[in-house]
Scaffold this motif. Structure first.
Motif, PDB file in Angstrom:
ATOM      1  N   ASP A  81       0.821  -1.203   0.000  1.00 49.42           N
ATOM      2  CA  ASP A  81       0.000   0.000   0.000  1.00 49.42           C
ATOM      3  C   ASP A  81       0.864   1.266   0.000  1.00 49.42           C
ATOM      4  O   ASP A  81       1.533   1.547  -0.960  1.00 49.42           O
ATOM      5  N   HIS A  82       0.873   1.993   1.119  1.00 47.01           N
ATOM      6  CA  HIS A  82       1.533   3.294   1.166  1.00 47.01           C
ATOM      7  C   HIS A  82       2.994   3.223   1.617  1.00 47.01           C
ATOM      8  O   HIS A  82       3.702   4.224   1.561  1.00 47.01           O
ATOM      9  N   GLY A  83       3.449   2.086   2.118  1.00 44.76           N
ATOM     10  CA  GLY A  83       4.836   1.943   2.538  1.00 44.76           C
ATOM     11  C   GLY A  83       5.163   2.567   3.885  1.00 44.76           C
ATOM     12  O   GLY A  83       6.323   2.842   4.187  1.00 44.76           O
ATOM     13  N   LEU A  84       4.155   2.770   4.715  1.00 44.48           N
ATOM     14  CA  LEU A  84       4.380   3.341   6.037  1.00 44.48           C
ATOM     15  C   LEU A  84       3.350   2.789   7.006  1.00 44.48           C
ATOM     16  O   LEU A  84       2.343   2.220   6.600  1.00 44.48           O
ATOM     17  N   VAL A  85       3.646   2.953   8.287  1.00 42.29           N
ATOM     18  CA  VAL A  85       2.695   2.541   9.311  1.00 42.29           C
ATOM     19  C   VAL A  85       2.776   3.514  10.479  1.00 42.29           C
ATOM     20  O   VAL A  85       3.852   4.012  10.814  1.00 42.29           O
ATOM     21  N   LEU A  86       1.634   3.804  11.061  1.00 36.82           N
ATOM     22  CA  LEU A  86       1.543   4.569  12.292  1.00 36.82           C
ATOM     23  C   LEU A  86       1.011   3.607  13.341  1.00 36.82           C
ATOM     24  O   LEU A  86      -0.072   3.030  13.163  1.00 36.82           O
ATOM     25  N   ILE A  87       1.762   3.421  14.397  1.00 33.98           N
ATOM     26  CA  ILE A  87       1.335   2.532  15.477  1.00 33.98           C
ATOM     27  C   ILE A  87       0.740   3.405  16.573  1.00 33.98           C
ATOM     28  O   ILE A  87       1.429   4.230  17.163  1.00 33.98           O
ATOM     29  N   ARG A  88      -0.545   3.202  16.832  1.00 34.99           N
ATOM     30  CA  ARG A  88      -1.250   3.991  17.841  1.00 34.99           C
ATOM     31  C   ARG A  88      -1.385   3.222  19.150  1.00 34.99           C
ATOM     32  O   ARG A  88      -1.357   2.010  19.175  1.00 34.99           O
ATOM     33  N   LYS A  89      -1.586   3.990  20.205  1.00 36.33           N
ATOM     34  CA  LYS A  89      -1.830   3.505  21.563  1.00 36.33           C
ATOM     35  C   LYS A  89      -0.552   3.104  22.282  1.00 36.33           C
ATOM     36  O   LYS A  89      -0.610   2.441  23.312  1.00 36.33           O
ATOM     37  N   LEU A  90       0.621   3.498  21.766  1.00 32.09           N
ATOM     38  CA  LEU A  90       1.845   3.229  22.516  1.00 32.09           C
ATOM     39  C   LEU A  90       1.747   3.937  23.861  1.00 32.09           C
ATOM     40  O   LEU A  90       1.260   5.065  23.937  1.00 32.09           O
ATOM     41  N   PRO A  91       2.194   3.308  24.947  1.00 32.01           N
ATOM     42  CA  PRO A  91       2.039   3.896  26.285  1.00 32.01           C
ATOM     43  C   PRO A  91       3.052   5.009  26.561  1.00 32.01           C
ATOM     44  O   PRO A  91       3.872   4.930  27.474  1.00 32.01           O
ATOM     45  N   THR A  92       2.992   6.081  25.799  1.00 29.56           N
ATOM     46  CA  THR A  92       3.982   7.149  25.909  1.00 29.56           C
ATOM     47  C   THR A  92       3.920   7.892  27.236  1.00 29.56           C
ATOM     48  O   THR A  92       4.959   8.221  27.801  1.00 29.56           O
ATOM     49  N   ARG A  93       2.743   8.162  27.717  1.00 29.89           N
ATOM     50  CA  ARG A  93       2.618   8.948  28.957  1.00 29.89           C
ATOM     51  C   ARG A  93       2.885   8.121  30.217  1.00 29.89           C
ATOM     52  O   ARG A  93       3.168   8.681  31.274  1.00 29.89           O
ATOM     53  N   GLU A  94       2.775   6.825  30.096  1.00 24.60           N
ATOM     54  CA  GLU A  94       2.955   5.965  31.257  1.00 24.60           C
ATOM     55  C   GLU A  94       4.414   5.586  31.503  1.00 24.60           C
ATOM     56  O   GLU A  94       4.729   5.001  32.533  1.00 24.60           O
ATOM     57  N   LEU A  95       5.297   5.892  30.552  1.00 21.88           N
ATOM     58  CA  LEU A  95       6.697   5.478  30.643  1.00 21.88           C
ATOM     59  C   LEU A  95       7.624   6.682  30.765  1.00 21.88           C
ATOM     60  O   LEU A  95       7.335   7.749  30.233  1.00 21.88           O
ATOM     61  N   SER A  96       8.745   6.462  31.441  1.00 21.94           N
ATOM     62  CA  SER A  96       9.781   7.499  31.473  1.00 21.94           C
ATOM     63  C   SER A  96      10.444   7.558  30.091  1.00 21.94           C
ATOM     64  O   SER A  96      10.214   6.687  29.241  1.00 21.94           O
ATOM     65  N   GLU A  97      11.272   8.556  29.877  1.00 21.37           N
ATOM     66  CA  GLU A  97      11.966   8.658  28.587  1.00 21.37           C
ATOM     67  C   GLU A  97      12.826   7.416  28.334  1.00 21.37           C
ATOM     68  O   GLU A  97      12.817   6.866  27.238  1.00 21.37           O
ATOM     69  N   LEU A  98      13.558   6.966  29.349  1.00 18.62           N
ATOM     70  CA  LEU A  98      14.379   5.756  29.191  1.00 18.62           C
ATOM     71  C   LEU A  98      13.498   4.551  28.892  1.00 18.62           C
ATOM     72  O   LEU A  98      13.800   3.763  27.988  1.00 18.62           O
TER      73      LEU A  98
END
Length: 142
Positions: free
Chosen positions: A74-91
């Motif tokens: 298809d478009h050759g890309l993917v967006l992965i949603r719902k990653l737990p970004t706010r629940e994790l520290s930067e590391l």
């Protein structure tokens, strides 16, 4: 496999997200967050983290395989949603990205410094800065 040239624009992507967006299941979100926290607590050295120390259930591995498959058609890309970004520290977030990569392919150097994992940050002061000869598109808001 060499993919043929695929033209897309924002309007094309907006019409049908099913070809390029993957919404993670709650199981995947939980497993990725848990494994990221555990692995980050053991070490901040990404090279010491492997599939034995970042274990994902088979269903989650299959979801990541679906993400990779979307990049190959298809478009050759993917967006992965719902990653737990706010629940994790930067590391922990960096460790999660590394851990996902363990199941999605082979880490390759991303720059002249041979970094295997780089950050995407809004570093540009303006659109003009982005467009200059040495502008860094992946580090700007452009």
């Amino acid at each position: 496999m060499i993919m043929p040239f695929v033209h897309w624009d924002a309007a094309t992507l907006a019409r049908d997200e099913s070809h390029w967006v993957l919404n993670l299941s709650n199981q995947a979100v939980d497993a990725l967050g848990t494994q990221a926290r555990l692995a980050a607590a053991r070490s901040d050295d990404m090279l010491s983290i492997d599939r034995r120390t970042f274990r994902l259930p088979e269903g989650v591995v299959q979801e990541l395989a679906q993400a990779v498959a979307k990049t190959q058609k298809d478009h050759g890309l993917v967006l992965i949603r719902k990653l737990p970004t706010r629940e994790l520290s930067e590391l922990e977030f960096r460790v999660m990205c590394w851990g996902m990569g363990l199941y999605m392919g082979i880490a390759r150097p991303q720059n002249l410094a041979a970094a295997l994992l780089t950050d995407v940050r809004n570093a540009a002061q303006s659109d003009a800065e982005y467009r200059k000869l040495n502008g860094r598109g992946y580090n700007t808001s452009a």
